[in-house]
Design a protein around this motif. Structure first.
Motif, mmCIF file in Angstrom:
data_model
loop_
_atom_site.group_PDB
_atom_site.id
_atom_site.type_symbol
_atom_site.label_atom_id
_atom_site.label_comp_id
_atom_site.label_asym_id
_atom_site.label_seq_id
_atom_site.Cartn_x
_atom_site.Cartn_y
_atom_site.Cartn_z
ATOM 1 N N LEU A 109 4.541 0.369 4.102
ATOM 2 C CA LEU A 109 3.083 0.236 4.144
ATOM 3 C C LEU A 109 2.408 1.356 3.354
ATOM 4 O O LEU A 109 1.448 1.110 2.610
ATOM 5 C CB LEU A 109 2.610 0.240 5.598
ATOM 6 C CG LEU A 109 1.237 -0.317 5.885
ATOM 7 C CD1 LEU A 109 1.076 -1.729 5.330
ATOM 8 C CD2 LEU A 109 0.982 -0.321 7.382
ATOM 9 N N ASP A 110 2.926 2.563 3.475
ATOM 10 C CA ASP A 110 2.390 3.692 2.704
ATOM 11 C C ASP A 110 2.510 3.446 1.208
ATOM 12 O O ASP A 110 1.597 3.774 0.435
ATOM 13 C CB ASP A 110 3.102 4.992 3.072
ATOM 14 C CG ASP A 110 2.711 5.524 4.449
ATOM 15 O OD1 ASP A 110 1.703 5.036 5.006
ATOM 16 O OD2 ASP A 110 3.416 6.417 4.950
ATOM 17 N N LEU A 111 3.638 2.875 0.765
ATOM 18 C CA LEU A 111 3.815 2.560 -0.659
ATOM 19 C C LEU A 111 2.795 1.532 -1.133
ATOM 20 O O LEU A 111 2.197 1.685 -2.205
ATOM 21 C CB LEU A 111 5.225 2.023 -0.918
ATOM 22 C CG LEU A 111 6.347 3.040 -1.006
ATOM 23 C CD1 LEU A 111 7.692 2.341 -1.083
ATOM 24 C CD2 LEU A 111 6.151 3.941 -2.210
ATOM 25 N N ILE A 112 2.611 0.498 -0.343
ATOM 26 C CA ILE A 112 1.655 -0.552 -0.706
ATOM 27 C C ILE A 112 0.255 0.044 -0.869
ATOM 28 O O ILE A 112 -0.458 -0.247 -1.834
ATOM 29 C CB ILE A 112 1.657 -1.686 0.347
ATOM 30 C CG1 ILE A 112 2.988 -2.434 0.305
ATOM 31 C CG2 ILE A 112 0.490 -2.642 0.132
ATOM 32 C CD1 ILE A 112 3.215 -3.364 1.494
ATOM 33 N N GLU B 64 -1.815 0.854 -4.284
ATOM 34 C CA GLU B 64 -2.909 -0.117 -4.246
ATOM 35 C C GLU B 64 -2.473 -1.496 -4.760
ATOM 36 O O GLU B 64 -3.170 -2.150 -5.529
ATOM 37 C CB GLU B 64 -4.121 0.402 -5.036
ATOM 38 C CG GLU B 64 -4.681 1.675 -4.460
ATOM 39 C CD GLU B 64 -5.837 2.247 -5.271
ATOM 40 O OE1 GLU B 64 -6.223 1.667 -6.302
ATOM 41 O OE2 GLU B 64 -6.354 3.298 -4.850
ATOM 42 N N TRP B 65 -1.291 -1.908 -4.305
ATOM 43 C CA TRP B 65 -0.776 -3.209 -4.714
ATOM 44 C C TRP B 65 -1.637 -4.320 -4.118
ATOM 45 O O TRP B 65 -1.985 -4.290 -2.942
ATOM 46 C CB TRP B 65 0.672 -3.374 -4.273
ATOM 47 C CG TRP B 65 1.643 -2.517 -5.034
ATOM 48 C CD1 TRP B 65 1.488 -1.999 -6.279
ATOM 49 C CD2 TRP B 65 2.920 -2.074 -4.582
ATOM 50 N NE1 TRP B 65 2.585 -1.265 -6.643
ATOM 51 C CE2 TRP B 65 3.485 -1.301 -5.619
ATOM 52 C CE3 TRP B 65 3.642 -2.255 -3.421
ATOM 53 C CZ2 TRP B 65 4.735 -0.710 -5.519
ATOM 54 C CZ3 TRP B 65 4.886 -1.673 -3.325
ATOM 55 C CH2 TRP B 65 5.432 -0.913 -4.358
ATOM 56 N N LEU C 223 0.691 -12.173 -0.478
ATOM 57 C CA LEU C 223 1.983 -11.854 0.109
ATOM 58 C C LEU C 223 2.875 -13.086 0.003
ATOM 59 O O LEU C 223 2.520 -14.156 0.498
ATOM 60 C CB LEU C 223 1.816 -11.453 1.584
ATOM 61 C CG LEU C 223 3.086 -11.195 2.391
ATOM 62 C CD1 LEU C 223 3.856 -10.013 1.828
ATOM 63 C CD2 LEU C 223 2.724 -10.943 3.857
ATOM 64 N N VAL C 224 4.010 -12.932 -0.688
ATOM 65 C CA VAL C 224 4.981 -14.014 -0.836
ATOM 66 C C VAL C 224 6.265 -13.575 -0.136
ATOM 67 O O VAL C 224 6.753 -12.470 -0.363
ATOM 68 C CB VAL C 224 5.264 -14.322 -2.326
ATOM 69 C CG1 VAL C 224 6.331 -15.401 -2.459
ATOM 70 C CG2 VAL C 224 3.992 -14.705 -3.052
#
Length: 195
Positions: A136-139, A143-144, A178-179
């Motif tokens: 979640l932090d990476l997303i 800012e994906w 989200l896929v």
């Protein structure tokens, strides 16, 4: 009078590997023991020796026999196999004997739940809530606006709970996609899923 160095205390650390498992795991274990012995700052006055045994995958009876054999030899810690039945059984034995057990398999259950059984087991893999928070932090950091999740089995979906919780609040006007696809291995490998 010449004062000599005291001989280091010998301690044996054991590893129980599944028969037919990845030989790199055994190499990594031996390398780790050698590295610790070379670095005298880690275990001052101690020299580790390794003891490796192999068991049939998933055979909890043989896991018990080999664990008891190692404990009789006086090992100070045990690295466990990847198979779940054997690993769980060995962890139970080492907890009751108050011997550290290092779990090397990924366990999808929260470490908070695992930790209740005994204070002598640790898992080399991150806790699922920690892993979910990292995803979640990476997303958020990058800012994906769209991500694709590929997973192999339902257990692996447990690490994604925090992502699902966060994205469940995304409204129809938000820019987020989200896929989710399950990897299905067939004669083409994973190519059919990755099209």
């Amino acid at each position: 009078m010449v004062v000599g160095q005291a001989r280091p205390k010998q301690m044996t650390i054991a590893a129980i590997f599944d028969q037919g498992g990845d030989p790199k795991h055994e190499l990594a274990f031996n390398h780790a023991v050698q590295s610790i012995n070379r670095n005298r700052d880690i275990l001052t006055g101690v020299e580790l020796t390794s003891e490796i045994v192999h068991i049939p995958e998933g055979d909890s009876y043989m896991a018990e026999r080999k664990t008891c054999y190692l404990l009789e030899k006086g090992v100070v810690a045990i690295f466990g196999p990847l198979s779940k039945p054997s690993s769980e059984h060995i962890k139970s034995i080492t907890d009751s004997m108050e011997i550290p057990y290092i779990e090397t398999r990924w366990n999808y259950r929260s470490q908070k739940v695992i930790g209740q059984a005994g204070d002598y087991a640790i898992n080399l893999h991150p806790d699922i809530t920690t892993l979910g928070a990292a995803y979640l932090d990476l997303i958020e950091a990058y800012e994906w606006k769209a991500i694709t999740i590929l997973y192999q089995d339902n257990d692996s979906m447990m690490t994604l709970k925090q992502i699902f919780d966060r994205t469940s609040t995304v409204g129809p006007m938000d820019e987020f996609r989200l896929v989710i696809k399950q990897l299905d291995h067939n004669e083409n490998g994973y190519r059919d899923v990755l099209k």
